[in-house]
Each structure stands twice: as C-alpha cells, then as structure tokens.
Design a protein around this motif. Sequence first.
Motif, PDB file in Angstrom:
ATOM      1  N   VAL A  18       0.841  -1.207   0.000  1.00  0.00           N
ATOM      2  CA  VAL A  18       0.000   0.000   0.000  1.00  0.00           C
ATOM      3  C   VAL A  18       0.873   1.252   0.000  1.00  0.00           C
ATOM      4  O   VAL A  18       0.628   2.212  -0.754  1.00  0.00           O
ATOM      5  CB  VAL A  18      -0.956  -0.003   1.212  1.00  0.00           C
ATOM      6  CG1 VAL A  18      -1.644   1.346   1.365  1.00  0.00           C
ATOM      7  CG2 VAL A  18      -1.986  -1.111   1.076  1.00  0.00           C
ATOM      8  N   ALA A  19       1.920   1.250   0.849  1.00  0.00           N
ATOM      9  CA  ALA A  19       2.801   2.414   0.953  1.00  0.00           C
ATOM     10  C   ALA A  19       3.586   2.633  -0.343  1.00  0.00           C
ATOM     11  O   ALA A  19       3.817   3.775  -0.751  1.00  0.00           O
ATOM     12  CB  ALA A  19       3.757   2.242   2.127  1.00  0.00           C
ATOM     13  N   THR A  20       3.985   1.540  -0.991  1.00  0.00           N
ATOM     14  CA  THR A  20       4.744   1.657  -2.238  1.00  0.00           C
ATOM     15  C   THR A  20       3.888   2.246  -3.355  1.00  0.00           C
ATOM     16  O   THR A  20       4.366   3.048  -4.158  1.00  0.00           O
ATOM     17  CB  THR A  20       5.288   0.279  -2.656  1.00  0.00           C
ATOM     18  OG1 THR A  20       6.169  -0.201  -1.642  1.00  0.00           O
ATOM     19  CG2 THR A  20       6.053   0.365  -3.974  1.00  0.00           C
ATOM     20  N   MET A  21       2.620   1.843  -3.401  1.00  0.00           N
ATOM     21  CA  MET A  21       1.717   2.331  -4.457  1.00  0.00           C
ATOM     22  C   MET A  21       0.895   3.526  -3.988  1.00  0.00           C
ATOM     23  O   MET A  21      -0.206   3.780  -4.499  1.00  0.00           O
ATOM     24  CB  MET A  21       0.810   1.188  -4.916  1.00  0.00           C
ATOM     25  CG  MET A  21       1.565   0.081  -5.635  1.00  0.00           C
ATOM     26  SD  MET A  21       0.516  -1.253  -6.227  1.00  0.00           S
ATOM     27  CE  MET A  21       0.191  -2.150  -4.709  1.00  0.00           C
ATOM     28  N   ARG A  22       1.438   4.274  -3.020  1.00  0.00           N
ATOM     29  CA  ARG A  22       0.694   5.376  -2.411  1.00  0.00           C
ATOM     30  C   ARG A  22       0.270   6.435  -3.435  1.00  0.00           C
ATOM     31  O   ARG A  22      -0.834   6.987  -3.336  1.00  0.00           O
ATOM     32  CB  ARG A  22       1.509   6.027  -1.292  1.00  0.00           C
ATOM     33  CG  ARG A  22       2.857   6.589  -1.735  1.00  0.00           C
ATOM     34  CD  ARG A  22       3.700   7.041  -0.526  1.00  0.00           C
ATOM     35  NE  ARG A  22       5.006   7.542  -0.938  1.00  0.00           N
ATOM     36  CZ  ARG A  22       6.074   6.781  -1.119  1.00  0.00           C
ATOM     37  NH1 ARG A  22       5.963   5.470  -0.953  1.00  0.00           N
ATOM     38  NH2 ARG A  22       7.219   7.301  -1.477  1.00  0.00           N
ATOM     39  N   ASN A  23       1.144   6.716  -4.423  1.00  0.00           N
ATOM     40  CA  ASN A  23       0.803   7.741  -5.412  1.00  0.00           C
ATOM     41  C   ASN A  23      -0.455   7.357  -6.186  1.00  0.00           C
ATOM     42  O   ASN A  23      -1.376   8.171  -6.360  1.00  0.00           O
ATOM     43  CB  ASN A  23       1.966   7.949  -6.392  1.00  0.00           C
ATOM     44  CG  ASN A  23       3.173   8.571  -5.735  1.00  0.00           C
ATOM     45  OD1 ASN A  23       3.053   9.280  -4.744  1.00  0.00           O
ATOM     46  ND2 ASN A  23       4.346   8.306  -6.275  1.00  0.00           N
ATOM     47  N   ALA A  24      -0.490   6.106  -6.654  1.00  0.00           N
ATOM     48  CA  ALA A  24      -1.643   5.649  -7.426  1.00  0.00           C
ATOM     49  C   ALA A  24      -2.908   5.660  -6.568  1.00  0.00           C
ATOM     50  O   ALA A  24      -3.977   6.112  -7.019  1.00  0.00           O
ATOM     51  CB  ALA A  24      -1.379   4.246  -7.972  1.00  0.00           C
ATOM     52  N   LEU A  25      -2.796   5.182  -5.339  1.00  0.00           N
ATOM     53  CA  LEU A  25      -3.971   5.095  -4.467  1.00  0.00           C
ATOM     54  C   LEU A  25      -4.526   6.480  -4.142  1.00  0.00           C
ATOM     55  O   LEU A  25      -5.747   6.693  -4.168  1.00  0.00           O
ATOM     56  CB  LEU A  25      -3.603   4.362  -3.170  1.00  0.00           C
ATOM     57  CG  LEU A  25      -3.231   2.879  -3.334  1.00  0.00           C
ATOM     58  CD1 LEU A  25      -2.742   2.307  -2.010  1.00  0.00           C
ATOM     59  CD2 LEU A  25      -4.422   2.085  -3.845  1.00  0.00           C
TER      60      LEU A  25
END
Length: 574
Positions: A229-236
């Motif tokens: 979740v933290a790695t894909m934070r930008n997309a989320l």
Amino acid sequence: MDWLQRSAQRCCTYSTLTAWLPILSWLPKYKLKWLQMDLLAGVTVGLTTVPQVLAYAEVAGLPVQYGLYSAFMGGFIYTLLGTSKDVTLGPTAIMSLLCFTVVGGQPHRAVLLSLLCGLIQTVMALLRLGFLLDFISYPVIKGFTCAAAVTIGFGQVKNILGIQDVPHEFFPEVYYTFYKIPEARVGDVILGLLCLVLLIMLMFMKRNLETSNNDSTCPRVSRKLVWGVATMRNALVVVAASLIAFSWEASGHHVFTITGKTAQGLPPFSLPPTTDTSANGTVVSFGEIVKGFGGGLAVIPFMGLLESIAIAKAFASQNGYRIDANQELLAIGVTNIMGSFVSAYPVTGSFGRTAVNCQTGVCTQAGGIVTSVIVLLSLAFLMPAFYYIPKASLAAVIICAVAPMVDYSVVAKMWRIRKLDLLPFAVTFLMSFWQVQYGIIGGVAVSGALLLYSMARPQIKVSDHGMLVMELGSGLSFPATEYLSHIIHTQALQVSPPRSVVLDCHHVSIIDYTVISELRDLLKQFKLRDVQLVFSGLQPSVLKVLLVADLQGIRFADSVEAALQIGSKDLLDD
C-alpha cells in the motif's frame, strides 16, 4: 587449426555482440522463477509510474498525456541495451523542469528536443565520451538538485491553492503566489493538504518498515500488505482524489480544479516535427527552433546521462554487479531517439521508481517491459478517467517526490571537509533560480576554475638541508611552470649567495613540452650562478621524457638523500 581459428572468431563476434546487446548475456539463462519476480516488480513500478508521469508532464508544462507518451519506450529499449537490472527510464522531475525551461511547454518542440538529445547522447556513447561527465563535480550536482527541488516544489503550490495565471519564472512565481492567496479555492486547498498528509504518512510507514526489517512482532503478511500500500501510495491517492472529484462533478458542483480533457488512445508512430507554428500562424524553421534551445541543448543531454548513470552505479554497487557507463549512454540515447517518434519528451533514469523496482525484487531488465505494457494499457483504456484527476492531487505527488532532493546536511559536510566546495555549490544553487541551465553552466565554470587553479598552484614544500629541497605535492603540468619558476627564483637564485636545489618529483607522473622548456631555462640560470639543480625520485615515464629532451647540465638521483650527497660532493670539489 582452421577449426580453432573459426571458433575463436565466433567467440570474439559473440562477445562483441553481447557488449552491444546486453540482453544476449542474460536472456539465454532466464529462469521461470525470475518471471514471477519480474512481473511483480513491473506491475508495482507501473502503478507507481502512471500517476508520477502525469504529474511530471505538468512540471514540463505539457498536456498530461505526454507524460505517458514518454514513459513506455524506455522499458522496451532498456531491456535490449541496458546493463542494470534495476534502472527504469522515464520522465523525472529534473528533466521535466529542464524541458520546460528550454521549450516553454510547447509539445512539438519538446518532442524535437527529445530527438536531438538522443542523437547527442548516442554519439557520445559511440565515441566513448562518457568521461566528460566526470567534470561535473558533486557540489554542482547537489546545488542543482536542491535548487530544482525548491523550484519544482514551490511551482506546485499554486495547484494546491487552485489559483490561476501565475508566471512560471521562479521569482515572479513566488510573488504572485502569495499575492493571489485570497483567490485560493477552498476545495483544492483541503484536497491538496489531505493528499499531502496521506502521502507523507504512507512514506513514513514504508520507511519504518524498511528500517525494522527484523521486527518479529509484526506478522509477515501484514508487513507485505502495508509495504505494498505504501509503495503504491501515489496511485492510491490519485485514484481516491479522482473518485472524490468525480462524485462532486457528477452532482453538478465544480469544487476542484481538474485535469480536464486529454487526448485518448496511443500516440501515432510518426517522424518528429522539424518545424513549428507560432501563435500568430508563422512557421518556425528547424534552425530557429534549435537556436531557441540555446544552452539547453547541451545541458539536458548531460544532466540526463549524469542522473541515470549515477542511479545505475548506486544500485549496481548495492546489488553486487557492474554496469557499462558507455552502454548506459547508448541505452538512454536510443530511448530518447525512439521516444521522439511517439511524441515523448527527454527522459532519464528515475531514482524513486528504480528504488521501487529493486525493493520489489526484480531479477532482470524484463521487468521494464511489464511496466511499459501497463503504461500502454493506461493510454489505451484509462484516458477518459484522467479527465477527473484533481490538479491538487498531482501537485501533492510532485511535492512529496522532490522534497527528499533538498539535502541540507550536504552543506555542513562540505564545510567540514573542504570549505571551498561551497563556492560552486552556492553559485549553482543561486543561479538555478534565474535559469536552471545557467546554474549548471556557472557551477561547472567555477569548479573548472578551482581545478585549474589547483593545477596552476601546486603545493610546494620547501625545506633546508644544506641544499633547498622542494617537494612537489602534486603533478607538474604547463599551468604550474610559471609558479614553480617563481618559487625557485625567489628562494634559490635571487638570494645571496645562490642556493642549489633538489627537486623532489616522486609525485610527478607526467610532464609536457612547456615544462621542459622552462626547465631548460632554469638549468641555464643555475649554471650561470654556479649552483646545482638536481632531480630526485623521478618515475620512469618522466625520466624517459627528460632524457629524450637532452637537457644540458641536468642531474638525477634516486632519492632526496642521494641528491643531497651529490650536492655535498660538488661543494667539497669546489
């Protein structure tokens, strides 16, 4: 015998082919278990790439689809030509800023700039000119990146506030941003700040997970979920903000400043434009466009190479493999050339996305293909959804991406290690707020001046042992000849009585014609005053040059002690 020769020729041909096409070195050994990791890394980086490049297109002053146009070619080309398994090529904050300063947000010129940059980089690779990057010093790089981060970050404040008609030049931008604060849109401010808070929280969560890897109190599955979740934070964050904006727009309330209409579908594969049309309909020729690029046409290719190679070297060192710098130049150059055929602007290696690629466990360059496919799918099917992306959310993504580039601690380190390094740092940092390319050129000029000064004024340690012993602290080349001659004249030849001199040359590894000419004059002056000039500790290459020069009256010794004995014997003979 003929069979052996043919085998040797085949091996030589294959080795050469592998050097130019690194994919041939790892593809034959590709394992099925690598495919799983490459797919995972490619998907993760792809989900990070899409929102980032949309935001970076804003920094470049281009429509958001140009970020995606620029993000997919690198994955395919780098898989063929790249030597690092970790590096991902695409738009970055710095390259986007440089592109904007040169083309001013004009898409046709940005595409042409990509072609010209690629050609320059490819020629540099073929001529093995990668060593030229060594002349850009670390203080210049840090001064530039810090100034670029401040410029890019503050440039997004207007989007967080939702204000319009703010100039792009840094100092007018600062003034008008504060001047127009009363015009700020409440919806943009609230959404922008919420996105910033969420991104910062997720960034710190990921950092804490990485620093507490061995914490057994946290379940492994939970750690992986939080890390993902933290790695894909930008997309989320961008998806969540877009859903919020869509819901308000659907109810007829225009609360947020949104991206608006974008071109749909894949870009056409066509020749880059070589002319442009101005706002009043005047056709601008190729020569006029190139002239308008000015110094940017030199700065952008160099900074692209520097950024990408620095990233490749860092991750190669971390993961225990080596890269070929000139091959990296070729990969970036070909990427920019081919990218110009699909409406891309100049790209380079991305540190943030490369770090994600590495941390996800990518095994080969094939992960880049997966990332590129995700970008292509976004172009093909998701462009209508990008209409609702709030500009405030993209601004938050950019600010969080560039904030770590502002490294205050480097100033204290330079102060402790070598205070003079602060001069090129400060010149680059301050001039970059005027024009980014001028900052880099100014910093390189100051670094070059300091380097030349150190060559022209080498350290010379003088001691008295009956004869004067002058130890050269560094090499001896033509800029230093006048200074050396001045020291010898003032301390040995112009005193009364004149003194003999031992020149300790054990640090000198190269000597040129200008130095030889000056030494010939000095030897004449020593002979006229009936004193000696003895050379000690000469390296074989320097000794050979001096012998070839056939200097009259020159004397050599293996060491300073032997030279002093020669001088003492001459004094006794006299």
